[in-house]
Design a protein around this motif. Structure first.
Motif, PDB file in Angstrom:
ATOM      1  N   SER A  23      -6.598 -11.135  -6.275  1.00 25.82           N
ATOM      2  CA  SER A  23      -6.540 -12.441  -6.939  1.00 25.82           C
ATOM      3  C   SER A  23      -6.028 -12.279  -8.368  1.00 25.82           C
ATOM      4  O   SER A  23      -6.441 -11.381  -9.108  1.00 25.82           O
ATOM      5  CB  SER A  23      -7.932 -13.076  -6.957  1.00 25.82           C
ATOM      6  OG  SER A  23      -8.847 -12.265  -7.656  1.00 25.82           O
ATOM      7  N   GLY A  24      -5.108 -13.140  -8.770  1.00 26.43           N
ATOM      8  CA  GLY A  24      -4.529 -13.084 -10.106  1.00 26.43           C
ATOM      9  C   GLY A  24      -3.452 -12.038 -10.264  1.00 26.43           C
ATOM     10  O   GLY A  24      -2.900 -11.883 -11.362  1.00 26.43           O
ATOM     11  N   THR A  25      -3.147 -11.301  -9.201  1.00 25.97           N
ATOM     12  CA  THR A  25      -2.104 -10.279  -9.290  1.00 25.97           C
ATOM     13  C   THR A  25      -0.726 -10.946  -9.239  1.00 25.97           C
ATOM     14  O   THR A  25      -0.487 -11.820  -8.412  1.00 25.97           O
ATOM     15  CB  THR A  25      -2.233  -9.288  -8.112  1.00 25.97           C
ATOM     16  OG1 THR A  25      -3.520  -8.679  -8.160  1.00 25.97           O
ATOM     17  CG2 THR A  25      -1.152  -8.211  -8.191  1.00 25.97           C
ATOM     18  N   PRO A  26       0.183 -10.560 -10.128  1.00 22.08           N
ATOM     19  CA  PRO A  26       1.533 -11.136 -10.100  1.00 22.08           C
ATOM     20  C   PRO A  26       2.193 -10.937  -8.745  1.00 22.08           C
ATOM     21  O   PRO A  26       1.932  -9.946  -8.046  1.00 22.08           O
ATOM     22  CB  PRO A  26       2.272 -10.351 -11.196  1.00 22.08           C
ATOM     23  CG  PRO A  26       1.201  -9.857 -12.098  1.00 22.08           C
ATOM     24  CD  PRO A  26       0.003  -9.591 -11.226  1.00 22.08           C
ATOM     25  N   ALA A  27       3.028 -11.877  -8.374  1.00 24.85           N
ATOM     26  CA  ALA A  27       3.665 -11.845  -7.055  1.00 24.85           C
ATOM     27  C   ALA A  27       4.430 -10.551  -6.830  1.00 24.85           C
ATOM     28  O   ALA A  27       4.486 -10.036  -5.709  1.00 24.85           O
ATOM     29  CB  ALA A  27       4.592 -13.047  -6.898  1.00 24.85           C
ATOM     30  N   VAL A  33      -0.207  -3.883  -3.847  1.00 23.54           N
ATOM     31  CA  VAL A  33      -1.669  -3.901  -3.872  1.00 23.54           C
ATOM     32  C   VAL A  33      -2.220  -4.040  -2.460  1.00 23.54           C
ATOM     33  O   VAL A  33      -3.177  -3.352  -2.071  1.00 23.54           O
ATOM     34  CB  VAL A  33      -2.169  -5.046  -4.781  1.00 23.54           C
ATOM     35  CG1 VAL A  33      -3.672  -5.287  -4.563  1.00 23.54           C
ATOM     36  CG2 VAL A  33      -1.921  -4.708  -6.242  1.00 23.54           C
ATOM     37  N   GLN A  34      -1.642  -4.923  -1.660  1.00 22.67           N
ATOM     38  CA  GLN A  34      -2.093  -5.090  -0.279  1.00 22.67           C
ATOM     39  C   GLN A  34      -1.870  -3.807   0.537  1.00 22.67           C
ATOM     40  O   GLN A  34      -2.706  -3.434   1.364  1.00 22.67           O
ATOM     41  CB  GLN A  34      -1.370  -6.266   0.360  1.00 22.67           C
ATOM     42  CG  GLN A  34      -1.770  -7.623  -0.221  1.00 22.67           C
ATOM     43  CD  GLN A  34      -0.926  -8.758   0.322  1.00 22.67           C
ATOM     44  OE1 GLN A  34       0.185  -8.539   0.833  1.00 22.67           O
ATOM     45  NE2 GLN A  34      -1.443  -9.981   0.215  1.00 22.67           N
ATOM     46  N   ALA A  35      -0.750  -3.119   0.275  1.00 25.63           N
ATOM     47  CA  ALA A  35      -0.481  -1.856   0.981  1.00 25.63           C
ATOM     48  C   ALA A  35      -1.514  -0.794   0.591  1.00 25.63           C
ATOM     49  O   ALA A  35      -2.009  -0.044   1.441  1.00 25.63           O
ATOM     50  CB  ALA A  35       0.929  -1.375   0.670  1.00 25.63           C
ATOM     51  N   LEU A  36      -1.848  -0.731  -0.712  1.00 21.28           N
ATOM     52  CA  LEU A  36      -2.859   0.219  -1.160  1.00 21.28           C
ATOM     53  C   LEU A  36      -4.227  -0.097  -0.565  1.00 21.28           C
ATOM     54  O   LEU A  36      -4.969   0.807  -0.171  1.00 21.28           O
ATOM     55  CB  LEU A  36      -2.939   0.214  -2.683  1.00 21.28           C
ATOM     56  CG  LEU A  36      -1.791   0.924  -3.415  1.00 21.28           C
ATOM     57  CD1 LEU A  36      -1.851   0.622  -4.914  1.00 21.28           C
ATOM     58  CD2 LEU A  36      -1.849   2.425  -3.174  1.00 21.28           C
TER      59      LEU A  36
END
Length: 268
Positions: A23-27, A33-36
């Motif tokens: 949440s709040g992570t730049p596009a 982030v999702q891959a990690l």
């Protein structure tokens, strides 16, 4: 980036269940982030499996070691006759054989997972392979008045030694658990693009809650029924590893008509 770095530094072996904040992570950073987070989930699952495997292995090894220690301790505490010592040594040999089989099976699984073994793929005549297996298990089946039927046919591209080991493990299980006086059959069933090799036996129905766990290491439907000649709960795990090496599938079904283990290979 600094916030993500701080979150990554806070994750260690004891906190693999933590995830990076999305949440709040730049596009532009959301996909990495999702891959990690996906990688962390896989690592967490692998560590949990390894921890469970270590606990299961310790339990399986403890049983024969406890038997050896107890029997030898009793023999040392009281004088025995020559015949009694011979019986003790024979009993100890059975436990050592059990530990040896377990070690060999674990080594096979480790090599399979590390993909160290290159498959020796050959075009095999299935009926001949089935005849060899039936001949090998004939004496064991005769002891329980069980008949073996080989209905395999056609050809298959596979590693001969691994195929024999996979089918042999399934046949050993079938002979062990089939009802006396029944028939165990090797069959082939074809679907578009896939060849299924089946081992069918008539015996106690395996409850649905056990079917999905049969190929887990050390899993037994009834641990109290473990026999001296069994695989230490690793036989079906080896079958699954062999099929993974071949890029194939393994499945099982069980009902009143019998229990069927199936190995799925790419058809030729």
């Amino acid at each position: 980036l600094r916030q993500l770095s701080e979150a990554v530094r806070g994750i260690d072996l004891r906190s693999l269940d933590q995830r990076l904040p999305a949440s709040g992570t730049p596009a532009e950073l959301l996909e990495p982030v999702q891959a990690l987070n996906g990688m962390l989930a896989r690592l967490d699952d692998s560590v949990q499996r390894l921890s469970q495997f270590s606990a299961d292995l310790a339990h399986e090894i403890r049983t024969p070691l406890h038997t050896l220690l107890a029997s030898n301790g009793q023999a040392l505490n009281h004088p025995r006759s020559t015949v009694e010592y011979q019986e003790l040594l024979a009993s100890n040999m059975e436990e050592f054989e059990r530990l040896k089989r377990m070690a060999e099976n674990l080594m096979f699984l480790a090599r399979a997972e590390q993909a160290e073994r290159a498959l020796d793929l050959r075009t095999l005549k299935l009926h001949e392979a089935g005849n060899e297996l039936c001949d090998y298990f004939e004496a064991l089946a005769d002891d329980r008045n069980i008949r073996l039927e080989n209905a395999l046919h056609g050809e298959l591209l596979a590693d001969q030694q691994l195929l024999q080991r996979a089918l042999g493990n399934l046949l050993a299980n079938a002979v062990r658990h089939a009802d006396e006086g029944t028939l165990i059959s090797l069959r082939r069933r074809d679907e578009p693009g896939i060849c299924w090799l089946q081992v069918h036996n008539h015996g106690p129905v395996i409850a649905p809650e056990h079917l999905g766990k049969l190929f887990d290491r050390f899993y037994r439907v009834d641990p109290s029924r473990a026999q001296p000649g069994d695989s230490g709960g690793l036989g079906l795990a080896i079958v699954q590893s062999i099929m993974q090496l071949h890029g194939g599938q393994v499945r099982v079904s069980s009902d009143a008509s019998g229990t069927v283990f199936e190995l799925g290979f790419e058809a030729i």
